[in-house]
Scaffold this motif. Structure first.
Motif, PDB file in Angstrom:
ATOM      1  N   ARG A 179       4.965   1.249  13.745  1.00 50.72           N
ATOM      2  CA  ARG A 179       5.530   2.591  13.967  1.00 50.72           C
ATOM      3  C   ARG A 179       6.123   3.141  12.682  1.00 50.72           C
ATOM      4  N   LEU A 180       6.880   2.281  12.015  1.00 48.99           N
ATOM      5  CA  LEU A 180       7.530   2.657  10.757  1.00 48.99           C
ATOM      6  C   LEU A 180       6.476   2.974   9.696  1.00 48.99           C
ATOM      7  N   TYR A 181       5.489   2.103   9.609  1.00 49.08           N
ATOM      8  CA  TYR A 181       4.430   2.256   8.615  1.00 49.08           C
ATOM      9  C   TYR A 181       3.688   3.572   8.798  1.00 49.08           C
ATOM     10  N   PHE A 182       3.238   3.836  10.033  1.00 52.76           N
ATOM     11  CA  PHE A 182       2.410   5.026  10.248  1.00 52.76           C
ATOM     12  C   PHE A 182       3.186   6.317  10.013  1.00 52.76           C
ATOM     13  N   GLN A 183       4.497   6.270  10.294  1.00 53.76           N
ATOM     14  CA  GLN A 183       5.325   7.437  10.015  1.00 53.76           C
ATOM     15  C   GLN A 183       5.221   7.778   8.516  1.00 53.76           C
ATOM     16  N   GLN A 231       0.832  -1.206   0.000  1.00 56.64           N
ATOM     17  CA  GLN A 231       0.000   0.000   0.000  1.00 56.64           C
ATOM     18  C   GLN A 231       0.868   1.258   0.000  1.00 56.64           C
ATOM     19  N   LEU A 232       1.964   1.235   0.756  1.00 56.24           N
ATOM     20  CA  LEU A 232       2.868   2.385   0.761  1.00 56.24           C
ATOM     21  C   LEU A 232       3.474   2.563  -0.632  1.00 56.24           C
ATOM     22  N   GLU A 233       3.816   1.459  -1.265  1.00 58.16           N
ATOM     23  CA  GLU A 233       4.426   1.529  -2.600  1.00 58.16           C
ATOM     24  C   GLU A 233       3.487   2.160  -3.624  1.00 58.16           C
ATOM     25  N   VAL A 234       2.196   1.803  -3.520  1.00 56.52           N
ATOM     26  CA  VAL A 234       1.200   2.398  -4.425  1.00 56.52           C
ATOM     27  C   VAL A 234       1.226   3.926  -4.300  1.00 56.52           C
ATOM     28  N   ASN A 235       1.541   4.397  -3.085  1.00 51.21           N
ATOM     29  CA  ASN A 235       1.564   5.837  -2.847  1.00 51.21           C
ATOM     30  C   ASN A 235       2.958   6.447  -3.001  1.00 51.21           C
ATOM     31  N   GLY A 236       3.841   5.714  -3.627  1.00 50.13           N
ATOM     32  CA  GLY A 236       5.159   6.256  -3.953  1.00 50.13           C
ATOM     33  C   GLY A 236       6.234   6.058  -2.900  1.00 50.13           C
ATOM     34  N   VAL A 237       5.920   5.377  -1.790  1.00 52.33           N
ATOM     35  CA  VAL A 237       6.933   5.124  -0.756  1.00 52.33           C
ATOM     36  C   VAL A 237       7.589   3.771  -1.060  1.00 52.33           C
ATOM     37  N   LYS A 238       8.763   3.821  -1.648  1.00 54.62           N
ATOM     38  CA  LYS A 238       9.364   2.571  -2.141  1.00 54.62           C
ATOM     39  C   LYS A 238      10.490   2.047  -1.240  1.00 54.62           C
ATOM     40  N   ASN A 239      10.852   2.829  -0.215  1.00 56.29           N
ATOM     41  CA  ASN A 239      12.058   2.465   0.530  1.00 56.29           C
ATOM     42  C   ASN A 239      11.812   1.607   1.777  1.00 56.29           C
TER      43      ASN A 239
END
Lengths: 89, 294
Positions: free
Chosen positions: B146-150, B110-118
């Protein structure tokens, strides 16, 4: 799911309440013998089957697809439903 | 799962001819598996009986969405599933590991879909494989969360949040909508589990036999990222504004605001339906497999 009008004209007085009962069990609103019903393929199939079990040749039932934007006059309200049969008020 | 929502204050509902009637509207029973009402609707107890007899569950939501009540048929069914569930508690680590592994993967995607690839979850997945205690699995999940929500809050418009997850009570609009939709979906999962004969209180990851439905919470883990994505979409499109929230004892979505997002929630439930069906079938299979090993 799309909105349809179920309109019926039943010749025999004994069959009329049976048809009415079936039609109402698929309808979200409407008036007397013109009912608004959101139907998908499976609902349509089961509605037709239930009606056919009772209908005779002299009777008539029209199931008409209604355009998304219909003209509503008087106190009429658009029947509320979403594509999967959800009603939101 | 067919959901009928009648979110209107001070209405009286009646039941006639296998349909709910109110004002000039009729909803036949065939259009609902679950009926969602707000706490200011009136429904006679005899009608509650009629609905539950037809296997229609009733979910009542309080004014500010901070409490829910679910009424379902008291009929017990599929005792074999409940027994299999109970027997599989011996292997709860395997099932708990499944829920969190899937959760981590779906959240990363889900993060990747929003451009967070790292975001790299290789280490956590390795840790999960070796975890032998529920506490350890929860620990891995906690540190990932914690990491995800950040990252998640960074994607959202700044005015709607304080940058971190808060619950009971939520401290900002994003958390308010997230908690509200989690609770709604948790109840939908419960209804689904009940309809298949599962005991929703008996979970694997979440502590069984507590007051909440631990199995519903377990399954909810698989859907949180999709709910978060829908929440993201609401705030990116400004479907809700700051005026739609009240700040009394925490931040809650107001009744008027709630009505604005019913269609988004319904669409979400509709999209998730095949996945929920699959996951429940999968759960049944996993439970049966652990039983066969016993």
């Amino acid at each position: 799911m799309q909105n349809f009008l179920i309109i019926y004209d039943i010749f025999d007085k004994k069959r009329l309440p049976k048809i009415k009962k079936i039609a109402y069990s698929y309808a979200l609103g409407g008036q007397k013998s013109a009912l608004e019903a959101p139907l998908d393929k499976s609902l349509m199939t089961s509605l037709i089957k239930e009606l056919e079990d009772i209908l005779e040749d002299e009777d008539k039932v029209n199931i008409v697809k209604v355009a998304n934007k219909t003209i509503l006059l008087g106190k009429a309200k658009q029947v509320a439903f979403e594509k999967n049969g959800v009603i939101i008020l | 799962m067919k959901i009928a929502i009648i979110d209107k204050k001070d209405i009286t509902l009646q039941i006639q001819n296998n349909a709910i009637k109110f004002e000039e509207q009729t909803i036949p029973f065939r259009f609902m598996d679950i009926l969602i009402l707000n706490h200011r609707a009136t429904l006679h107890t005899k009608d509650i009986l009629k609905l539950t007899k037809e296997n229609i569950s009733i979910l009542i939501i309080s004014y500010n969405n901070d409490s829910f009540s679910l009424t379902s048929s008291a009929n017990t069914k599929n005792g074999d599933i409940k027994l299999a569930q109970y027997n599989s508690l011996d292997k709860k680590i395997e099932l708990a590991r499944y829920f969190i592994t899937q959760k981590l993967i779906s959240h990363k995607e889900q993060l990747e879909v929003n451009g967070v690839k790292n975001v790299d979850i290789t280490f956590q997945l390795e840790q999960l494989k070796n975890a032998t205690q529920i506490d350890a699995i929860m620990g891995i999940e906690g540190s990932f969360a914690r990491l995800y929500f950040q990252e998640f809050f960074n994607i959202l418009p700044r005015e709607y949040h304080k940058g971190k997850r808060s619950k009971k009570p939520p401290q900002d609009p994003v958390n308010a909508l997230m908690s509200y939709w989690y609770s709604l979906y948790y109840n939908i999962i419960t209804v689904k589990l009940l309809s298949y004969g599962f005991e929703p209180a008996m979970g694997y990851l979440h502590t069984p036999f507590r007051s909440h439905n631990a199995l519903s919470s377990d399954i909810l883990e698989l859907f949180r990222s999709a709910i978060n994505q829908a929440v993201l979409s609401v705030f990116k499109h400004n479907t809700l504004t700051l005026e739609d929230f009240t700040k009394k004892g925490g931040v809650y979505l107001k009744y008027e605001g709630r009505k604005k997002v019913w269609s988004e929630f319904v669409e979400l439930v509709d999209t998730l339906k095949p996945k929920l069906d699959n996951e429940i079938a999968n759960l049944k299979k996993m439970i049966n497999e652990t039983n066969n090993c016993n």
